[in-house]
Design a protein around this motif. Sequence first.
Motif, PDB file in Angstrom:
ATOM      1  N   SER A 119       0.828  -1.211   0.000  1.00  0.00           N
ATOM      2  CA  SER A 119       0.000   0.000   0.000  1.00  0.00           C
ATOM      3  C   SER A 119       0.863   1.261   0.000  1.00  0.00           C
ATOM      4  O   SER A 119       0.429   2.303  -0.475  1.00  0.00           O
ATOM      5  CB  SER A 119      -0.937  -0.010   1.200  1.00  0.00           C
ATOM      6  N   ALA A 120       2.079   1.148   0.507  1.00  0.00           N
ATOM      7  CA  ALA A 120       2.955   2.328   0.501  1.00  0.00           C
ATOM      8  C   ALA A 120       3.621   2.510  -0.859  1.00  0.00           C
ATOM      9  O   ALA A 120       3.825   3.625  -1.321  1.00  0.00           O
ATOM     10  CB  ALA A 120       4.027   2.179   1.582  1.00  0.00           C
ATOM     11  N   TYR A 121       3.932   1.400  -1.520  1.00  0.00           N
ATOM     12  CA  TYR A 121       4.665   1.480  -2.793  1.00  0.00           C
ATOM     13  C   TYR A 121       3.766   1.659  -4.008  1.00  0.00           C
ATOM     14  O   TYR A 121       4.197   2.147  -5.045  1.00  0.00           O
ATOM     15  CB  TYR A 121       5.479   0.196  -2.995  1.00  0.00           C
ATOM     16  N   SER A 122       2.519   1.199  -3.890  1.00  0.00           N
ATOM     17  CA  SER A 122       1.642   1.200  -5.065  1.00  0.00           C
ATOM     18  C   SER A 122       1.202   2.607  -5.436  1.00  0.00           C
ATOM     19  O   SER A 122       0.984   3.461  -4.570  1.00  0.00           O
ATOM     20  CB  SER A 122       0.403   0.352  -4.786  1.00  0.00           C
ATOM     21  N   SER A 123       1.042   2.847  -6.713  1.00  0.00           N
ATOM     22  CA  SER A 123       0.520   4.143  -7.174  1.00  0.00           C
ATOM     23  C   SER A 123      -0.993   4.125  -7.233  1.00  0.00           C
ATOM     24  O   SER A 123      -1.620   5.113  -7.600  1.00  0.00           O
ATOM     25  CB  SER A 123       1.064   4.469  -8.561  1.00  0.00           C
ATOM     26  N   GLU A 124      -1.586   2.962  -6.935  1.00  0.00           N
ATOM     27  CA  GLU A 124      -3.045   2.903  -6.988  1.00  0.00           C
ATOM     28  C   GLU A 124      -3.624   3.508  -5.722  1.00  0.00           C
ATOM     29  O   GLU A 124      -2.975   3.570  -4.697  1.00  0.00           O
ATOM     30  CB  GLU A 124      -3.498   1.448  -7.158  1.00  0.00           C
ATOM     31  N   GLY A 125      -4.847   3.957  -5.805  1.00  0.00           N
ATOM     32  CA  GLY A 125      -5.482   4.584  -4.659  1.00  0.00           C
ATOM     33  C   GLY A 125      -5.310   6.088  -4.712  1.00  0.00           C
ATOM     34  O   GLY A 125      -4.294   6.609  -5.197  1.00  0.00           O
ATOM     35  N   LEU A 126      -6.312   6.791  -4.208  1.00  0.00           N
ATOM     36  CA  LEU A 126      -6.367   8.247  -4.318  1.00  0.00           C
ATOM     37  C   LEU A 126      -5.215   8.920  -3.576  1.00  0.00           C
ATOM     38  O   LEU A 126      -4.560   9.818  -4.081  1.00  0.00           O
ATOM     39  CB  LEU A 126      -7.722   8.720  -3.761  1.00  0.00           C
ATOM     40  N   TRP A 127      -4.954   8.443  -2.359  1.00  0.00           N
ATOM     41  CA  TRP A 127      -3.956   9.085  -1.518  1.00  0.00           C
ATOM     42  C   TRP A 127      -2.597   9.112  -2.204  1.00  0.00           C
ATOM     43  O   TRP A 127      -1.974  10.157  -2.386  1.00  0.00           O
ATOM     44  CB  TRP A 127      -3.868   8.340  -0.170  1.00  0.00           C
ATOM     45  N   ASN A 128      -2.166   7.906  -2.635  1.00  0.00           N
ATOM     46  CA  ASN A 128      -0.852   7.822  -3.255  1.00  0.00           C
ATOM     47  C   ASN A 128      -0.790   8.555  -4.591  1.00  0.00           C
ATOM     48  O   ASN A 128       0.258   9.079  -4.975  1.00  0.00           O
ATOM     49  CB  ASN A 128      -0.461   6.359  -3.473  1.00  0.00           C
ATOM     50  N   SER A 129      -1.936   8.587  -5.290  1.00  0.00           N
ATOM     51  CA  SER A 129      -1.890   9.253  -6.587  1.00  0.00           C
ATOM     52  C   SER A 129      -1.762  10.754  -6.424  1.00  0.00           C
ATOM     53  O   SER A 129      -1.255  11.443  -7.295  1.00  0.00           O
ATOM     54  CB  SER A 129      -3.111   8.886  -7.425  1.00  0.00           C
TER      55      SER A 129
END
Lengths: 448, 504
Positions: B360-370
């Motif tokens: 969840s920290a590395y992925s670019s998916e999801g609103l927060w990380n994007s």
Amino acid sequence: MKKEGMSRRSFLTGAATVGAAAVAAPALLASCSGNGNKLTPLKKEGEYYVPELPDKAIDGPELKVGLIGCGGRGSGAIINLLDAADNIKVVALGDVFEDRLNDVRNRLINERQQEVPQENCFVGFDAYKKVIDAGVDMVILTTPPVFRPEMFKYATEKGVHSFLEKPICVDAKGYRSVMATAKQAQAKGLSVVVGTQRHHERRYVEANKQIQAGMIGEITGGNVYWNQGMLWYRQREAGWTDMEWNIRDWVNWKWLSGDHIIEQHVHNIDVFLWMSGLKPVSATAFGSRQRRVTGDQYDFFSTDFTMENGIHMHSMCRQIDGCSSKVSEFIQGSKGSWDSETNEIKDLQGNVIWKYDDEKAKQEFQVHDPYTLEHVDWVNHIRKGTAHEEATDNAISCMAGIMGREAAYTGQTVTWDEMTQSPQDFLPEKLELGPLDLASMTVPVPGK
Amino acid sequence: MTTRKKYLLTALGGTLFGIVLVLAALYTSNVTSTNESCAACHVHPEAETSWKQSKHYMNQSGVHTDCAACHLPPAGTPHYYWAKVKIGFHDIWMYLTHDKEDFDFESKRTEEYAPNIVFNSSCKKCHANLFPEGITDDGVAAHLYYEENEEKLGLQCVSCHLDAGHFIAGYKHEKMTTAPIDTTGPVYTEPASVTSFSNFTETIPGTRASINMIAVPGGKFTMGSNKGDKFSRPDEYPAHEVTVSPFFMGEVEVTWNQYWAFYVETMSEGRTKPEVIYANNSRPDVDAVSGPTPPFGMPDQGWGMGNRPAITMTHYAAETFCQWLSLKTGRHYRLPTEAEWEYAARGGTDTPYFFEGKPSAYSSEGLWNSIFGTDTTTINRYAIYALNSKNRTQEPSRVAPNPFGLRNMLGNVMEYCQDWYAEDAYEKADASAVDPKGPASGTDYVVRGGCYHDDASELRCAARRHSDYEAWLKTDPQNPKSIWWLSDMKGIGFRVVCDATINP
């Protein structure tokens, strides 16, 4: 007329009535059946090609024509053209053999008072280029079919209208070439007619209208036949090279003719593809050679085609003496069937619900010969300036024949995808009247 | 003024206003569709240079095709105006909020991305005849294939003509003439001698190629994911215990140097029938395997050969490589089983990655990380993936090894396993399985490990995927399709394993 096919329940009670009521039958049926069964057209009028088939082509400025391939069909076709239209001038002839060329030249002088100048008579494998470059508007291509794709391509590049005797390709590379050239011809506004003359035969054209109107319902299958006696052949004569013998005996050599499943039987396969609008996806076949004297072809083929929507079409063709003959097409639909042997459409109970009205046609028209009428249509498109090409559809029919042939030769089921992309190419690299590798031209043995 | 006159004046004024508005809109639309207008924001001059070198500028007719002709739908259609508004806002936003250096323009010029910015309907509007005069037989064959399969396979013009609008040096259609084989160093005469279960370097006799093999100790581990694990998918359930025996595994994915050594020794002539090859290679006494036919175009995609992983081979080609390597060395080389692969990738760890950090920290998916960006510090050291690959494979030296000493188990290219893929394979797994080999039959093979263009979530040790014959060969117009080279998948390679038998 046979009556056994007509059951007691037929509301048409006699053969004479059938003839007279033929055209009115669909309307009658629709109103009499009472259950509100309306015909559902397969294609609406205007969505499929219906040729105008007057007795003669319209008048217009002089058209110059060349003939390439001065054999039996070539000499027939040039006369058909001169019958079909006025103001046509034969300006150039081409053939590999001088004797055949002179036969046609003399025939034109004697029968039609047209003398093709000696300097426009070309002999050799490159004669086609010289004829096409001799200032012609239109060209008749009636050589053995393996040469057709290259000649059609050259004519189209030069903006010349083509009449292509069937078949128009006999191998995969030829198929692809014709498919591409046909698009170019269409783009250039050319008129390209193919010698599958059933497309210009009134009884077929009228039957197709009924089928497209939905009289036999959805097409569910078909059987097509060309069973006849042995075809002609020529034994080798002293002084002939391999190539000369092969070409003079061309209907017996697969590289030249494609074998008779294509050379002749393409007519019948084509009728089913034309009326159904379907392409085959695979073919399973068998065939063999029993009686042929020369060449490397088979005597008969029997092919089961699976079409793109899953229905089947069976084709058979035979060239053996002493067997029953049958040359026709039969199409089965969900509500009835059509048989070109009787020119009748029957419902599923066997009642004749439509029959081609031959008498009416005889009163209406003088010319009934489809070999002439196809030239009428060809000239009319040229004189009216309307682009028209039949090569795409015919190439697909030829490809179906190629699939059947290869399936029989190999004993394997052959697919459309595999065959259309195959590197198969029958045209020899070197075209000259010299030796050929005859030892390699053997009769195929399935399963090996 | 009468009411009637007022009405008339208002109507007239309204009409005039409307006309002016429409004219202004048309004018704006036209003005903003010129090359100059495009270039105002698209400040990457290489796009212009490559356009001018392409067939759409440099051609015999002297006509050139402008930006909007390809990068917008056909002019005048509703799609055109909608796309113009959408793309216009997007481009202005990006121009205002990003620097030129933020963009990886190279990555936009791939078969995967190009269809997003080139409209197929626009290609076909101008190229109405796919069979122009002078087309070759190969061209006719390919275009007939396109017409018959366009809808079924989602083919696009740029699938094969990626360089049509912007020149790409060495783009396919240029045929590889000779294998770019490494000619430095000695030719090996003997395979390696392996006397103990420890790392060794396999030397392939008769070639200059060698392969570093890592001794992977046997052991027990938990394979798969538990329901609820972030990004996990149903085919990873249930997590189950698996025991694997010791084996040797290639330190890195098979390299081009190694693959070309195989190719030059085994190459089959073009269009050799698959049956002929299968028949030869499956003979029990085969002493010389039949290998790949010449590739279509440059299989390295112009990214470079050498130690980069060999890519775009089929599963059959990878298996044939192992067969060849076994014959050359007298040791049994093969593809890893799925269990061996996951065991090796984990390197003794039981976390989502063999390194620190959560998907969840590395992925670019999801609103927060994007919006706020992702953490890349640790993953960047160990894996080549979407955020650091520049959309291509990288040399294996770019990353640090896992605890077993294996590099690129996650990322760079996906790797073939020998197992058939089945979504429910784990449900059917034996709880006390030793060296499981997956389902007895199937249609596609397991591939593992994620690749250079994947999001970090696909790089999890437990993530499973599979080959896809139809999609991976969709633009190959041959029939039968190639059994050696994939036309439509670049992020696939393989690594070899060797049975842990020791020379006496």
